[in-house]
Design an enzyme around this catalytic site. Structure first.
Site, PDB file in Angstrom:
ATOM      1  N   LYS A  12       0.831  -1.099   0.103  1.00  0.00           N
ATOM      2  CA  LYS A  12      -0.015   0.139   0.059  1.00  0.00           C
ATOM      3  C   LYS A  12       0.780   1.165   0.021  1.00  0.00           C
ATOM      4  O   LYS A  12       2.246   1.131   0.105  1.00  0.00           O
ATOM      5  CB  LYS A  12      -1.155  -0.126   1.141  1.00  0.00           C
ATOM      6  CG  LYS A  12      -0.440   0.054   2.472  1.00  0.00           C
ATOM      7  CD  LYS A  12       0.238   1.435   3.141  1.00  0.00           C
ATOM      8  CE  LYS A  12       0.813   1.284   4.803  1.00  0.00           C
ATOM      9  NZ  LYS A  12       1.809   2.545   5.006  1.00  0.00           N
ATOM     10  N   GLY A 102       3.844  -1.153   3.996  1.00  0.00           N
ATOM     11  CA  GLY A 102       2.981  -2.141   4.900  1.00  0.00           C
ATOM     12  C   GLY A 102       3.233  -3.616   4.532  1.00  0.00           C
ATOM     13  O   GLY A 102       2.205  -4.442   4.669  1.00  0.00           O
ATOM     14  N   SER A 105       2.315  -6.117   7.114  1.00  0.00           N
ATOM     15  CA  SER A 105       0.938  -6.027   7.642  1.00  0.00           C
ATOM     16  C   SER A 105       0.191  -6.615   6.452  1.00  0.00           C
ATOM     17  O   SER A 105      -0.686  -7.289   6.849  1.00  0.00           O
ATOM     18  CB  SER A 105       0.509  -4.648   7.999  1.00  0.00           C
ATOM     19  OG  SER A 105       1.331  -4.026   8.993  1.00  0.00           O
ATOM     20  N   ASP A 138      -1.795  -1.386  10.677  1.00  0.00           N
ATOM     21  CA  ASP A 138      -2.262  -1.507   9.134  1.00  0.00           C
ATOM     22  C   ASP A 138      -2.918  -2.663   8.839  1.00  0.00           C
ATOM     23  O   ASP A 138      -3.453  -3.070   7.496  1.00  0.00           O
ATOM     24  CB  ASP A 138      -0.959  -1.301   8.400  1.00  0.00           C
ATOM     25  CG  ASP A 138      -0.598   0.152   8.292  1.00  0.00           C
ATOM     26  OD1 ASP A 138      -1.144   1.074   8.876  1.00  0.00           O
ATOM     27  OD2 ASP A 138       0.547   0.226   7.819  1.00  0.00           O
TER      28      ASP A 138
END
Ligand code: C5P
Length: 302
Positions: A12, A102, A105, A138
């Protein structure tokens, strides 16, 4: 019975990140706009009749032990729901670690959703998001993907109107930034630019381009002040005439948009030698859903 499936675990960027204050739990209250990009890791999940979670990271790029968020996510499923057997996880990293993209995550979210499917557990997404939020702020976002608003610690997610897919450059200055250190050192900027496009997006209308959206990242000044490597990349992209230049999350990755190929060629020659460029594009939720599973025989880079 053993079942096996390979998933794409997308990165992301934060199109916008406003820090709204400090919370009693030590975290910060955020208002952030997340956006999925095509850059991804691959995760193969294989269920085993014997209990236990194992993780291999054949190409390196992340720890292959129980501290890896993918491992933690699998343990969370087996500890809470106690399905029979275990799982072998094979993680192929391409998303740089500690880069504000991210990656860890996303891997955790992919394992949560992937095991839910492979083991046919029927856990509602909301429940997976609650477990995910305990693993990292996240993680819940990656269970939704696309263009989405994150509030609270960044873990309360509302899907927004999809932005049209567009090319973005992800530039890794070659330094890893500690998110905790940046939040601890944070000096919120005195003024923030107007962002009419962002206001429209939050009101439910789509924006045409990232440049048109506007927005900012409240962590940017703190990171630029502390890291000459990030600053050099940031300034080179600005000077090259990029139509958007912004830090993603707490960095060090800086993303950029270009209105013309002339500008992007200029940027290539202006960047410091240590900087690594990945040219990628933003993905909508529907494209992401279509590409989530790697089909048998698909050896393409995508
Ligand atoms: O949740 P995650 O492990 O990604 O957060 C890393 C660190 O960043 C936290 O330990 C905290 O210090 C800081 N952070 C914060 N406010 C947030 C998210 C992260 O202060 N909303």
């Amino acid at each position: 019975m053993t079942v096996e499936r390979t998933f794409r675990s997308f990165a992301k960027i934060n199109l916008h990140l406003a820090v709204e204050g400090r919370r009693p739990d030590g975290y910060h209250e955020l208002k952030t706009v997340f956006q999925t990009v095509e850059l991804h890791d691959r995760i193969r999940l294989r269920t085993t009749p014997t209990p236990g979670v194992s993780l291999a990271v054949p190409d390196g790029g992340a720890p292959a032990d129980s501290t890896n968020l993918a491992h933690r996510a699998a343990r969370a499923i087996f500890e809470r729901w106690a399905p029979e057997g275990g799982v072998e996880i094979e993680l192929h990293k391409r998303i740089p670690a500690g880069g504000g993209l991210g990656g860890g995550s996303s891997n955790a979210a992919t394992v949560l959703a992937g095991l839910n499917e492979l083991l046919d557990m029927g856990i509602p997404t909301q429940r997976l998001a609650e477990i995910g939020a305990e693993i990292g702020a996240d993680v819940p976002y990656f269970l939704t993907g696309g263009t989405a608003l994150g509030t609270g610690r960044g873990d309360r997610i509302e899907p927004l109107s999809e932005m049209p897919e567009e090319t973005v450059w992800l530039v890794d200055p070659g330094v890893s930034i500690s998110t905790a250190e940046i939040f601890a050192a944070l000096v919120p900027p005195a003024t923030r630019p107007p962002a009419a496009g962002l206001e429209r997006l939050l009101a439910g209308e789509p924006a045409e381009t990232i440049a048109e959206l506007g927005g900012w990242n409240d962590l940017e000044e703190t990171v630029l002040a502390r890291s000459p490597e990030v600053r050099n990349v940031y300034n080179a992209l600005r000077r090259a005439g990029a139509s958007c230049v912004r830090l993603s999350g707490s960095g060090g990755t800086v993303f950029a948009c270009f209105a013309s190929s002339g500008h992007s060629e200029h940027a290539n020659s202006a960047l410091p030698a240590a900087a690594r460029v990945v040219v990628t594009r933003t993905l909508s939720r529907s494209t992401m859903a279509r590409w989530r599973i790697v089909e048998a025989g698909d050896r393409s880079e995508r």
